[in-house]
Motif scaffolding. Structure first.
Motif, short mmCIF file in Angstrom:
data_model
loop_
_atom_site.label_atom_id
_atom_site.label_comp_id
_atom_site.label_asym_id
_atom_site.label_seq_id
_atom_site.Cartn_x
_atom_site.Cartn_y
_atom_site.Cartn_z
N GLY A 1 8.00 -1.70 3.84
CA GLY A 1 7.00 -2.73 3.54
C GLY A 1 7.44 -3.60 2.37
N PHE B 1 7.54 -13.42 9.69
CA PHE B 1 6.89 -12.33 10.43
C PHE B 1 6.86 -11.09 9.55
N TYR B 2 5.70 -10.82 8.97
CA TYR B 2 5.53 -9.60 8.18
C TYR B 2 4.05 -9.24 8.14
N GLY B 3 3.82 -7.92 7.94
CA GLY B 3 2.43 -7.43 7.83
C GLY B 3 1.58 -7.83 9.03
N MET C 1 1.24 1.65 12.81
CA MET C 1 1.68 2.44 11.64
C MET C 1 1.61 3.93 11.97
N VAL D 1 11.87 -0.80 8.11
CA VAL D 1 10.95 -0.60 9.23
C VAL D 1 10.18 -1.90 9.45
N HIS D 2 10.17 -2.34 10.73
CA HIS D 2 9.46 -3.57 11.07
C HIS D 2 8.42 -3.24 12.13
N PRO D 3 7.20 -3.82 12.01
CA PRO D 3 6.10 -3.43 12.90
C PRO D 3 6.06 -4.19 14.23
N GLU E 1 5.47 3.72 13.11
CA GLU E 1 6.22 3.58 11.85
C GLU E 1 6.37 4.90 11.09
N GLY F 1 0.78 -1.23 0.00
CA GLY F 1 0.00 0.00 0.00
C GLY F 1 0.82 1.28 0.00
N GLY F 2 2.04 1.23 0.56
CA GLY F 2 2.92 2.39 0.53
C GLY F 2 2.64 3.49 1.52
N THR F 3 2.00 3.20 2.66
CA THR F 3 1.73 4.27 3.64
C THR F 3 3.02 4.77 4.27
N ASN F 4 4.01 3.91 4.44
CA ASN F 4 5.31 4.39 4.95
C ASN F 4 6.00 5.26 3.91
#
Ligand SMILES: Nc1nc2c(c(=O)[nH]1)N[C@@H](CN(C=O)c1ccc(C(=O)N[C@@H](CCC(=O)O)C(=O)O)cc1)CN2
Ligand SMILES: NCC(=O)N[C@@H]1O[C@H](COP(=O)([O-])[O-])[C@@H](O)[C@H]1O
Length: 215
Positions: free
Chosen positions: A89, A122-124, A177, A109-111, A181, A11-14
């Protein structure tokens, strides 16, 4: 001027958080030279195009092998004179060749608060599902340098987010986020642009925060 290349998958919010801060002058001496996605339908590519930022899609599956993908990625970044590679992301684990070519010049960046809920698999949303499953009271986000491991590089910044009783993986993801983030990734980029970062082994020392300087 620090010229960054942003690698995305979704999505590209970062990415948008970085674009917004460059556009409003908060992020100084930083320019986004290129956005690369491994997924051609990533909305992040549309976000970049709206600001006339050059984009390219490099999908590993479209290459003969991973080596060819690595070579094209390295060439694309070098041809664009990229100083810092920013993984925002980006869901492809980068190989040794890429890491060594851009040694200590790739951040991610990792959430979660690494080392919790990090590494392969481990992602998203999976990260937040694991945090809720474990019942942690606090989670957050981490910006770190990228090394040959997954989420094992020196930690630059972290920000804590309280887990609420009523949280679902989606509500938690949204708050991590928004509150973490989108704040620490631009801040980390600014520190690198200001040359405020020193790496000592697997630790990051921020200039101005050492004991000597604090005297
Ligand atoms: N060499 C490194 N490459 C990358 C790192 C890193 O620390 N070292 N960070 C990742 C981002 N990341 C977590 O922050 C991460 C990305 C992807 C995965 C993962 O398990 N991916 C799956 C495929 C997912 C998909 O395509 O839908 C997989 O590889 O099987 C874990 C962590 C970026 N690269
Ligand atoms: N391990 C990597 C990882 O999980 N990255 C996460 O993917 C999301 C991408 O959102 P975005 O495309 O809207 O920036 C973000 O939450 C980011 O932390």
């Amino acid at each position: 001027m620090l010229r960054i290349g942003v690698l995305v998958s979704g999505g590209g919010t970062n990415l948008q958080a970085i674009i917004d801060r460059v556009e409003n002058g908060q992020l100084k001496n930083v320019e986004i030279g290129l956005v690369i996605s491994n997924k051609e339908d990533a909305y992040a590519l549309e976000r970049a195009s709206k600001y006339n930022i050059p984009t390219k899609c490099l999908a590993p599956k479209t290459f003969e092998n991973k080596e060819a993908f690595n070579q094209e990625l390295i060439k694309t970044l070098k041809d664009a004179s990229i100083d810092l590679v920013v993984l925002a992301g980006f869901l492809v684990v980068l190989d040794k060749e890429v890491i060594q070519t851009f040694e200590n010049r790739i951040i991610n960046v990792h959430p979660s608060l690494i080392p919790a809920f990090s590494g392969k698999g481990f992602y998203g949303l999976k990260v937040h599902e694991a945090a809720l499953e474990r019942g942690v009271q606090y989670t957050g986000a981490t910006v770190h340098f990228v090394d040959e491991g997954t989420d094992t590089g020196p930690i630059i910044m972290q920000k804590v987010v309280k887990v609420l009783q009523e949280d679902t993986p989606s509500t938690l993801q949204k708050r991590v986020m928004e509150e973490a983030e989108w704040e620490i990734m631009p801040q980390a980029i600014q520190m690198i642009a200001n040359n405020e970062i020193i790496i000592e082994g697997n630790r990051v020392i921020t200039k101005g925060n050492t004991k000597e300087e604090a005297k």
